[in-house]
Design an enzyme around this catalytic site. Structure first.
Site, mmCIF file in Angstrom:
data_model
loop_
_atom_site.group_PDB
_atom_site.id
_atom_site.type_symbol
_atom_site.label_atom_id
_atom_site.label_comp_id
_atom_site.label_asym_id
_atom_site.label_seq_id
_atom_site.Cartn_x
_atom_site.Cartn_y
_atom_site.Cartn_z
ATOM 1 N N ASP A 1 5.682 18.598 -4.216
ATOM 2 C CA ASP A 1 4.675 19.322 -5.057
ATOM 3 C C ASP A 1 5.427 19.595 -6.383
ATOM 4 O O ASP A 1 6.271 19.848 -6.654
ATOM 5 C CB ASP A 1 4.772 20.883 -4.476
ATOM 6 C CG ASP A 1 3.793 21.887 -5.376
ATOM 7 O OD1 ASP A 1 3.218 21.303 -6.387
ATOM 8 O OD2 ASP A 1 3.679 23.012 -4.842
ATOM 9 N N ASP B 1 -0.565 -2.681 14.825
ATOM 10 C CA ASP B 1 -1.449 -1.729 14.010
ATOM 11 C C ASP B 1 -2.599 -1.350 14.851
ATOM 12 O O ASP B 1 -3.265 -2.216 15.575
ATOM 13 C CB ASP B 1 -1.736 -2.567 12.970
ATOM 14 C CG ASP B 1 -3.039 -1.833 12.156
ATOM 15 O OD1 ASP B 1 -3.144 -0.685 12.309
ATOM 16 O OD2 ASP B 1 -3.641 -2.783 11.146
ATOM 17 N N ASP C 1 0.265 -3.812 9.008
ATOM 18 C CA ASP C 1 -1.161 -3.647 8.755
ATOM 19 C C ASP C 1 -1.981 -5.260 8.646
ATOM 20 O O ASP C 1 -1.480 -5.896 7.804
ATOM 21 C CB ASP C 1 -1.874 -2.971 7.457
ATOM 22 C CG ASP C 1 -1.628 -1.443 7.900
ATOM 23 O OD1 ASP C 1 -0.920 -0.909 8.669
ATOM 24 O OD2 ASP C 1 -1.832 -0.782 6.677
ATOM 25 N N HIS D 1 -8.081 -3.993 8.637
ATOM 26 C CA HIS D 1 -7.474 -3.935 9.894
ATOM 27 C C HIS D 1 -7.990 -4.483 10.838
ATOM 28 O O HIS D 1 -9.523 -4.675 11.027
ATOM 29 C CB HIS D 1 -7.368 -2.335 10.208
ATOM 30 C CG HIS D 1 -6.511 -1.624 9.159
ATOM 31 N ND1 HIS D 1 -5.093 -1.275 9.129
ATOM 32 C CD2 HIS D 1 -6.944 -0.764 8.102
ATOM 33 C CE1 HIS D 1 -4.725 -0.534 8.200
ATOM 34 N NE2 HIS D 1 -5.926 -0.342 7.394
ATOM 35 N N HIS E 1 0.866 -1.265 -0.005
ATOM 36 C CA HIS E 1 0.079 -0.057 0.140
ATOM 37 C C HIS E 1 0.931 1.214 -0.017
ATOM 38 O O HIS E 1 2.030 1.152 0.362
ATOM 39 C CB HIS E 1 -0.954 -0.101 1.292
ATOM 40 C CG HIS E 1 -2.077 -0.735 0.957
ATOM 41 N ND1 HIS E 1 -2.713 -1.313 2.113
ATOM 42 C CD2 HIS E 1 -2.818 -1.196 -0.010
ATOM 43 C CE1 HIS E 1 -3.958 -2.037 1.451
ATOM 44 N NE2 HIS E 1 -3.990 -1.813 0.147
#
Length: 554
Positions: A440, A192, A160, A365, A72
């Site tokens: 950015d 987690d 997780d 989770h 992830h």
């Protein structure tokens, strides 16, 4: 004499996202996860947020490897930014390694990267550390926890996870191995905390498959499904239902296409032959024979579903013949954008089915009972809650105390805290540099608090530009002042205010001269104009636009 194990969280505490934990013993350092976070509403123009790598780069010669729990973004999204300044091996499971390779290729770093693939059950040595990969369930395939053997004891880092008794693939979380580690002795458990506020157990991923079956059965419309691209198990269930009910599947959205390609090549996604079709060919089939899997479950403005909703997609036009299934819950902060997309889909006449109305999403989770089970199995001497906002960390620590962990053995840390463990003690030492680095565009870290403050002012109150032409010889006014505004007021409707602003600018010019006929201190003139005009505008309008005096020498 045994030394101290230092555990330094540089991300993932008091926040959701940008997870990064440093483990340090003697002259060796390993890193667990290098994630990214997403900007909040105050971070105007910022694309992503990554952890501050200052401490890691300062100690780069001691880093023995990066270990990744799963694929992830909040756990691997910062890897490319770290590897631009650090040459160290990456250790991950097959799917995670495939997703990291995609990211590194985009950044032009793949050729020199050292990526090593391991499976659950395997152990990797890195300096004085031995890291064991332990299979866990999560909302992405190939997720693992780590059993980290150090010279003073074993630390379990869950990553997780959840405990899913009926997973789509790969079997249930390896509770037996966690239990064995507990019997052998666990020095510390880092667990987690995301769902610690939810009682009971998390719902099995297979429940979503049942919902898909129900929604596909007897439907005579085109079906459009959006979900998190990384949830390979969810995608597999969409394909299963499509095949079961005789539908062909098309894919739209770059991240979805990438994930499906990688997970199919690696064998995590099994797509029956002749099921997947190019989008142009799919259009030729009747609606009741097609399924489109798309990005956009979070209402992202560049996503395929967003473009469909707002008539910007080149290949898909939404209408009454569509059933749109949103198989994801809105990430905190995205609720409004998701609602906007759902509203627009309804405007187009589509039937929209989303989480509030059906069992279309389950969390990846662990809830309270699963967290308790993990503590009971591992029986840690010290407990360190991670991956959560502060209230979640506190709640998780309370849960551990309830399970028999002494309060003095629970450690709630901050970003940059140096948690020092010995065989018998745990304490928080001096902190290291930690925080947020803003990305950015191609700029990394060049947007700071001053730039954000300016962007906030521009967004909220706009800008006033004052232009004057002054003589380079004696500083006298040749022309102006001309007033230009952006995002503040519409000039034609505020002629009186414009006259006042010109008067204030001229008075500030005279005031800054202080009676001198020849005066060329342009900085002082600019400051005087900015000060006087700012005070006047706030009294008059209760707004504080950015004021930019521009002095041209002629």
């Amino acid at each position: 004499m045994a030394g101290k194990l230092k555990i330094i969280p540089l991300g993932g505490l008091n926040e959701i996202g940008k997870n990064l934990t440093v483990y340090e013993y003697g002259g060796d350092i390993i890193i667990v996860d290098v994630g990214l976070g997403f900007p909040d509403d105050e971070m105007y123009g910022v694309d992503i947020v990554i952890p501050d790598f200052t401490y890691i780069l300062k100690n780069h010669s001691r880093v023995r490897g990066i270990f990744l729990t799963h694929g992830h973004e909040d756990h691997i999204g910062g890897v490319a930014y770290l590897l631009k300044n650090l040459n160290t091996p990456i250790y991950a499971t097959k799917l995670t390694a495939g997703l990291v390779s995609l990211k590194l290729r985009e950044h032009g770093l793949l050729e020199n990267a050292k990526i090593h693939t391991l499976s659950a059950g395997e152990i990797q040595k890195a300096g004085c550390f031995q890291v064991e990969f332990i299979h866990v369930n999560h909302s992405i395939a190939d997720a693992v926890a780590f059993g980290i053997k150090t010279p003073i004891g074993t630390v379990v880092h869950t990553g997780d996870f959840k405990i899913d008794p009926t997973p789509i693939q790969g079997g249930m979380t390896d509770l037996a191995r966690l239990g064995q580690l507990g019997k052998d002795g666990v020095l510390a458990l880092l667990s987690d905390s995301t769902n610690v506020e939810r009682p009971g157990y998390s719902t099995s991923e297979s429940k979503v498959g049942e919902s898909f079956d129900r929604l596909f059965n007897g439907c005579n419309k085109r079906i459009i499904v959006t979900t998190f691209a990384s949830n390979v198990h969810r995608l597999q269930q969409v394909f299963n239902s499509a095949v079961k009910y005789g539908r062909k599947v098309g894919i739209t959205g770059r991240s979805m296409e990438n994930i499906i390609q990688v997970s199919t090549e690696l064998g995590y996604l099994k797509i029956p032959k002749n099921t997947l079709m190019d989008m142009p060919k799919l259009k030729a089939l009747p609606p009741e024979k097609t399924v489109i899997i798309t990005t956009g479950s979070q209402g992202e403005s560049m996503s395929a579903l967003y473009r469909m909703a707002f008539s910007g997609h080149k290949q898909v036009e939404i209408g009454p013949e569509d059933r749109v299934i949103i198989s994801a819950s809105a990430v905190p902060g995205n609720e409004r954008t998701v609602s906007n997309v759902i509203d627009e889909l309804f405007h187009k006449g589509a039937e929209v089915i989303y989480d509030k109305l059906s069992d279309l999403h389950v969390s990846g989770h662990a809830c309270q009972e699963e967290l308790k089970m993990t503590i009971a199995l591992t029986q840690p001497q010290f407990f360190i809650p991670v991956h959560g906002e502060h209230r979640m960390l506190k709640k998780h620590a309370a849960l551990a105390i309830e399970m028999g962990i002494p309060q003095k053995n629970t450690v709630i840390a901050e970003l940059g805290s140096v948690i020092e463990l010995t065989k018998k003690t745990a304490k928080i030492g001096a902190a290291v540099t930690a925080g947020k680095v803003l990305v950015d565009g191609t700029g990394v870290g060049d947007v700071g608090s001053v730039v954000l403050r300016d962007r906030k002012v521009l967004a909220e109150d706009g800008m006033v530009v004052v232009i004057m032409n002054l003589s380079s010889e004696d500083g006298s006014l040749i022309s102006g002042p001309d007033i230009i505004t952006r995002g503040f007021i519409y000039v034609k409707e505020s002629e009186e205010l414009m006259k006042d602003l010109r008067r204030i600018a001229l008075e500030a010019l005279e005031h800054s001269r202080n009676g001198k006929s020849q005066y060329r201190d342009w900085a002082a003139i600019r400051n005087a104009i900015r000060h006087d005009m700012s005070g006047f505008l706030y009294k008059k309008t209760r707004r504080s636009p950015m004021i930019l005096p521009v002095i041209m020498e002629i």
